[in-house]
Design an enzyme around this catalytic site. Structure first.
Site, PDB file in Angstrom:
ATOM      1  N   GLY A 266     -17.676 -42.428  -8.546  1.00 49.41           N
ATOM      2  CA  GLY A 266     -17.858 -42.149  -9.973  1.00 49.41           C
ATOM      3  C   GLY A 266     -17.346 -43.293 -10.830  1.00 49.41           C
ATOM      4  O   GLY A 266     -16.991 -44.361 -10.331  1.00 49.41           O
ATOM      5  N   PHE A 267     -17.302 -43.034 -12.111  1.00 47.44           N
ATOM      6  CA  PHE A 267     -16.908 -44.078 -13.074  1.00 47.44           C
ATOM      7  C   PHE A 267     -15.481 -44.572 -12.804  1.00 47.44           C
ATOM      8  O   PHE A 267     -15.260 -45.725 -12.414  1.00 47.44           O
ATOM      9  CB  PHE A 267     -17.092 -43.503 -14.489  1.00 47.44           C
TER      10      PHE A 267
ATOM     11  N   ASP B 235     -16.979 -38.846  -1.426  1.00 45.48           N
ATOM     12  CA  ASP B 235     -17.702 -38.430  -2.635  1.00 45.48           C
ATOM     13  C   ASP B 235     -18.997 -37.735  -2.219  1.00 45.48           C
ATOM     14  O   ASP B 235     -19.642 -38.159  -1.250  1.00 45.48           O
ATOM     15  CB  ASP B 235     -18.023 -39.684  -3.482  1.00 45.48           C
ATOM     16  N   ASN B 236     -19.385 -36.668  -2.911  1.00 43.25           N
ATOM     17  CA  ASN B 236     -20.652 -36.000  -2.567  1.00 43.25           C
ATOM     18  C   ASN B 236     -21.791 -36.431  -3.497  1.00 43.25           C
ATOM     19  O   ASN B 236     -22.866 -35.842  -3.478  1.00 43.25           O
ATOM     20  CB  ASN B 236     -20.493 -34.470  -2.608  1.00 43.25           C
TER      21      ASN B 236
ATOM     22  N   THR C  22     -22.170 -36.589  -9.384  1.00 45.90           N
ATOM     23  CA  THR C  22     -22.438 -37.434 -10.556  1.00 45.90           C
ATOM     24  C   THR C  22     -22.273 -38.916 -10.229  1.00 45.90           C
ATOM     25  O   THR C  22     -22.707 -39.766 -11.003  1.00 45.90           O
ATOM     26  CB  THR C  22     -21.476 -37.117 -11.732  1.00 45.90           C
TER      27      THR C  22
ATOM     28  N   ILE D 220     -11.267 -31.896   5.701  1.00 45.91           N
ATOM     29  CA  ILE D 220     -11.101 -33.358   5.797  1.00 45.91           C
ATOM     30  C   ILE D 220     -10.056 -33.601   6.886  1.00 45.91           C
ATOM     31  O   ILE D 220      -8.946 -33.072   6.807  1.00 45.91           O
ATOM     32  CB  ILE D 220     -10.605 -33.953   4.456  1.00 45.91           C
TER      33      ILE D 220
ATOM     34  N   TYR E 117     -14.012 -26.247 -16.409  1.00 47.70           N
ATOM     35  CA  TYR E 117     -13.337 -27.548 -16.297  1.00 47.70           C
ATOM     36  C   TYR E 117     -11.865 -27.423 -16.691  1.00 47.70           C
ATOM     37  O   TYR E 117     -10.968 -27.767 -15.915  1.00 47.70           O
ATOM     38  CB  TYR E 117     -14.058 -28.549 -17.193  1.00 47.70           C
TER      39      TYR E 117
ATOM     40  N   LYS F  95      -8.805 -27.447 -14.053  1.00 48.82           N
ATOM     41  CA  LYS F  95      -7.798 -28.516 -14.049  1.00 48.82           C
ATOM     42  C   LYS F  95      -6.397 -27.943 -14.248  1.00 48.82           C
ATOM     43  O   LYS F  95      -5.422 -28.452 -13.700  1.00 48.82           O
ATOM     44  CB  LYS F  95      -8.108 -29.530 -15.154  1.00 48.82           C
TER      45      LYS F  95
END
Ligand code: NAD
Ligand code: UDP
Length: 311
Positions: free
Chosen positions: A11-12, A33-34, A37, A63, A145, A149
């Protein structure tokens, strides 16, 4: 060799972090990462590095790698993307973080988590200090979200208290820069992309809402600052830039810097959209960190990036 797992590394923010880590030859970096986005394009420059490995995987699944450090950035962060599949978003934060905390416990790994200013919701105190408890609508469209979080922070600090895990948490305030996707949907990339393509810049509401925008390089330095072993804190750290701008001012600045003929148009306000947001940075500034990059300078770098990928 220090083995490091970075989730959300395509991601970013994660891609900047992975690149920074890979520069150090004594690090071996697993990027998990999947691609919900994120994009492998963000990691293209690393494909021939022998200290980098990409794992196309969901953070909620088992994992089994043994690592010394874990950096958890996995979670859609733009409202349009985290609202696309709210149950995915909530479980990514809660189940994903729990999964990583158990992995950290198993191997005694250091654990960093990317939390958010959204834990303060639509804040009633301004600027927001870490001890402000927030104002979140638990059944609103942003709750997947915000509450996700918040629950992740709860898990992390219970693992610290009960199991003595070494944890660091950053509450990140609106960060922007190269490697944001053109379809990211957040305000800085939307405005820049539309200005470059001479499309309308859409403001949700009257343009008087505020945000405080942090350039990616400052954020990465801030994360490195709090992850220094000498930094001992029982709390999350706000990281961001404390210069506050209205969304209308941001739109005008983007038009000026892109020399664009786009119009600014006003649309209906979004539900539960926080009215204002600005970090109180006094906690992290005790460790000699301050944002260095002014909005104008950061926007110019970001515009250059989008011009290369769009034109
Ligand atoms: P982004 O959407 O660009 O990156 C998120 C990455 O996580 C993507 O690569 C995505 O594919 C991956 N991902 C999502 N769900 C996953 C899952 N279940 N399993 C594996 N990978 C998954 O967003 P970003 O701006 O880079 O944000 C990174 C982190 O920082 C997020 O946790 C976000 O909440 C946090 N954050 C960002 C900002 C900001 O302003 N950019 C502000 C506050 C917090
Ligand atoms: N916004 C806007 N036009 C856009 C995208 C966002 O007016 O094209 C507004 C949005 O309503 C909010 C602010 O800009 O008031 C910041 O939105 P963003 O999605 O970037 O981040 P967040 O709301 O999560 O802070």
């Amino acid at each position: 060799m220090t083995k490091i797992l970075v989730t959300g590394g395509a991601g970013f923010i994660g891609s900047h972090f992975v690149k920074m880590l890979c520069k150090e030859e004594s690090n071996y970096v697993f990027c998990l990462d999947n691609l919900f986005t994120g994009s492998d394009k963000n990691l293209e420059s690393l494909k021939d590095k022998n200290n980098f490995e990409f794992l196309n995987q969901d953070v909620r699944d088992e994992i089994s790698i043994k690592v010394d450090k874990i950096f958890n950035f996995a979670c859609p962060a733009s409202p349009i993307h985290y609202q696309r599949d709210p149950i995915f978003t909530m479980t990514t934060s809660v189940t994903g973080t729990l999964n990583l905390l158990n992995l950290a416990l198993l191997h005694n790994s250091e654990f960093f988590h990317a939390s958010t200013s959204e834990v303060y919701g639509d804040p009633e105190v301004h600027p927001q200090k870490e001890d402000y408890l927030g104002n979140v609508n638990p059944i609103g469209i942003r709750a997947c979200y915000d509450e996700g979080k918040r629950a992740a922070e709860t898990l992390i600090f219970d693992f610290k208290r009960k199991k003595n895990l070494n944890v660091k948490v950053a509450r990140i305030f609106n960060t922007y820069g190269p490697n944001m996707s053109r379809d990211d949907g957040r305000v800085v990339s939307n405005f820049i992309v539309n200005a470059i393509l001479n499309k309308d810049l859409e403001i949700y509401g009257d343009g008087n809402k505020t945000r405080s925008f942090c350039y990616i390089d400052d954020l990465i330095n801030g994360i490195n600052t709090i992850c220094n072993p000498d930094v001992k804190s029982e709390k999350p750290f706000n990281i961001g830039n404390d210069k506050e701008f209205t969304i209308l001012n941001l739109a005008k600045l983007v038009l000026e810097l892109t020399n664009s003929n786009s119009n600014i148009i006003f649309k209906s306000p979004l539900s539960d959209d926080p009215i204002k947001r600005k970090p109180d940075l006094s906690l992290i500034s005790e460790y000699n960190w301050q944002p260095q990059i002014e909005l104008k300078e950061g926007l110019k770098k970001t515009i250059k990036y989008f011009q290369t990928i769009l034109l």
